[in-house]
Scaffold this active site. Structure first.
Site, PDB file in Angstrom:
ATOM      1  N   LYS A  78       0.798  -0.767   0.057  1.00 27.50           N
ATOM      2  CA  LYS A  78      -0.092  -0.124   0.279  1.00 27.50           C
ATOM      3  C   LYS A  78       0.124   1.303  -0.434  1.00 27.50           C
ATOM      4  O   LYS A  78       0.633   2.430  -0.975  1.00 27.50           O
ATOM      5  CB  LYS A  78      -0.996  -0.065   1.373  1.00 27.50           C
ATOM      6  CG  LYS A  78      -2.424  -0.961   1.256  1.00 27.50           C
ATOM      7  CD  LYS A  78      -3.354  -0.942   2.244  1.00 27.50           C
ATOM      8  CE  LYS A  78      -3.626  -2.629   2.562  1.00 27.50           C
ATOM      9  NZ  LYS A  78      -3.854  -2.640   3.479  1.00 27.50           N
ATOM     10  N   GLN A 117      -4.452  -1.591   9.821  1.00 24.78           N
ATOM     11  CA  GLN A 117      -3.786  -3.189   9.685  1.00 24.78           C
ATOM     12  C   GLN A 117      -5.020  -4.210  10.416  1.00 24.78           C
ATOM     13  O   GLN A 117      -4.602  -3.908  11.599  1.00 24.78           O
ATOM     14  CB  GLN A 117      -2.729  -3.678   8.730  1.00 24.78           C
ATOM     15  CG  GLN A 117      -2.814  -4.350   8.133  1.00 24.78           C
ATOM     16  CD  GLN A 117      -3.344  -4.534   6.829  1.00 24.78           C
ATOM     17  OE1 GLN A 117      -3.316  -3.145   6.603  1.00 24.78           O
ATOM     18  NE2 GLN A 117      -3.851  -5.574   6.499  1.00 24.78           N
ATOM     19  N   ASP A 165     -10.590   2.423   5.175  1.00 24.70           N
ATOM     20  CA  ASP A 165     -11.224   1.287   5.109  1.00 24.70           C
ATOM     21  C   ASP A 165     -12.795   0.876   5.014  1.00 24.70           C
ATOM     22  O   ASP A 165     -12.876   0.016   4.264  1.00 24.70           O
ATOM     23  CB  ASP A 165     -10.397   0.576   6.323  1.00 24.70           C
ATOM     24  CG  ASP A 165      -9.634   0.001   5.709  1.00 24.70           C
ATOM     25  OD1 ASP A 165      -9.075  -0.620   4.762  1.00 24.70           O
ATOM     26  OD2 ASP A 165      -9.095  -0.627   6.997  1.00 24.70           O
TER      27      ASP A 165
END
Ligand code: GUN
Length: 295
Positions: A52, A96, A119
């Protein structure tokens, strides 16, 4: 027979569109920026966050990586989120998953400001998706799969979509996307999980089969209707003494067996994975654009 859905190529196209928007924002003196938070040393998370970061840099998006030790308390992680929420130069925040077991993941996700929640895990964004309110952020993996279907001209209207897996990151939001009253959705969705009976028969009735259960090569040829579209979300490590690292990665679909009967199928790797990152970058730029309207 080339029946592959080229996730890499479709992701590359989305990245081009995103890069153009980044240039436009920079010309307006907005530097799109995303904060990545990783807690602990989970090997897969390290790889994902690394990918990412690399893609953000390539597109001109600034990324700031916060690496916290495994022992970090929930309180200290929350403090970092509060800081990032307040920092006007940060447009997107990604924590994450999975987090260490002593940290309540839902508590963390609901603390990220919905307007920075690239997200799409905050309850506000989850609710907006379910309600059909397109103002919110959509989780990146199901959002990426939706783009794959749209850009591969796969008809979802009236299609029976069977989703294997009911997780909050893929299964549930995927169903929320495809049940909406909209030309690129309008599907009839069945979610299967560990308590589902007659799973093979249900899978065989799918026009579109989306496998996100985390069981290596779970989907066999006799579970797929000839001509069906098969999307493989799985990333499973299986032991392989002949592989350099002692393991290899396989999906949730027995690719070699299923490819000949599928109408279209995602390769794995090179199918869903690149799309997740493409949607994350797209969401980040959208968060930066939205911040313009808030001033
Ligand atoms: N872990 C697996 N998938 C994801 C994702 O899409 N976002 C985050 N934050 N963690 C994940």
């Amino acid at each position: 027979m080339n029946n592959l859905i080229d996730g890499k190529a479709i992701a590359a196209k989305i990245h081009e569109e995103t890069a153009a928007k980044v240039r436009e924002l920079i010309s307006q003196n907005i530097q799109p920026a995303v904060a990545f938070v990783r807690v602990g040393e989970d090997p897969a998370s390290k790889v994902y966050v690394g990918m990412k970061e690399k893609m953000a840099a390539k597109l001109g998006i600034k990324s700031i990586l916060h690496i916290l030790p495994t022992e970090t308390t929930e309180e200290d992680l929350l403090k970092l989120i509060y800081q990032l929420n307040q920092d006007a130069s940060v447009h997107g925040i990604l924590v994450q998953a999975p987090l260490p077991a002593h940290i309540r993941q839902e508590k963390i996700f609901e603390t990220v400001l919905p307007s920075k929640d690239v997200d799409g895990f905050h309850p506000t964004n989850v609710g907006k998706l379910m309600l059909g309110d397109t103002d919110g952020f959509i989780p990146c993996t199901p959002g990426g799969i939706h783009e794959l279907l749209i850009r591969s001209n796969i008809n979802t209207q009236g299609a029976h979509v069977v989703i294997l897996g009911r997780g909050n990151i893929v299964g549930k939001p995927m169903a929320s996307i495809l049940i909406q009253k909209s030309p690129h959705a309008n599907s009839t969705v069945t979610i299967c999980h560990s308590h589902t009976q007659n799973i093979k028969e249900i899978c065989r009735s799918a026009d579109i089969l989306i496998a996100a259960i985390g069981v290596a090569e779970f989907v066999k040829a006799d579970m797929v209707k000839p001509g069906a579209v098969v999307i493989d979300v799985g990333v499973n490590r299986i032991e392989d003494s002949s592989a350099p690292r002692g393991y290899r990665l396989v999906g949730d679909v027995d690719f070699n067996a299923v490819q000949p009967i599928a109408g279209k199928i995602t390769p794995n790797p090179g199918g869903v994975g690149p799309m997740t990152i493409a949607l994350l970058m797209k969401n980040t730029v959208r968060a930066a654009q939205l911040s313009l309207n808030q001033n």
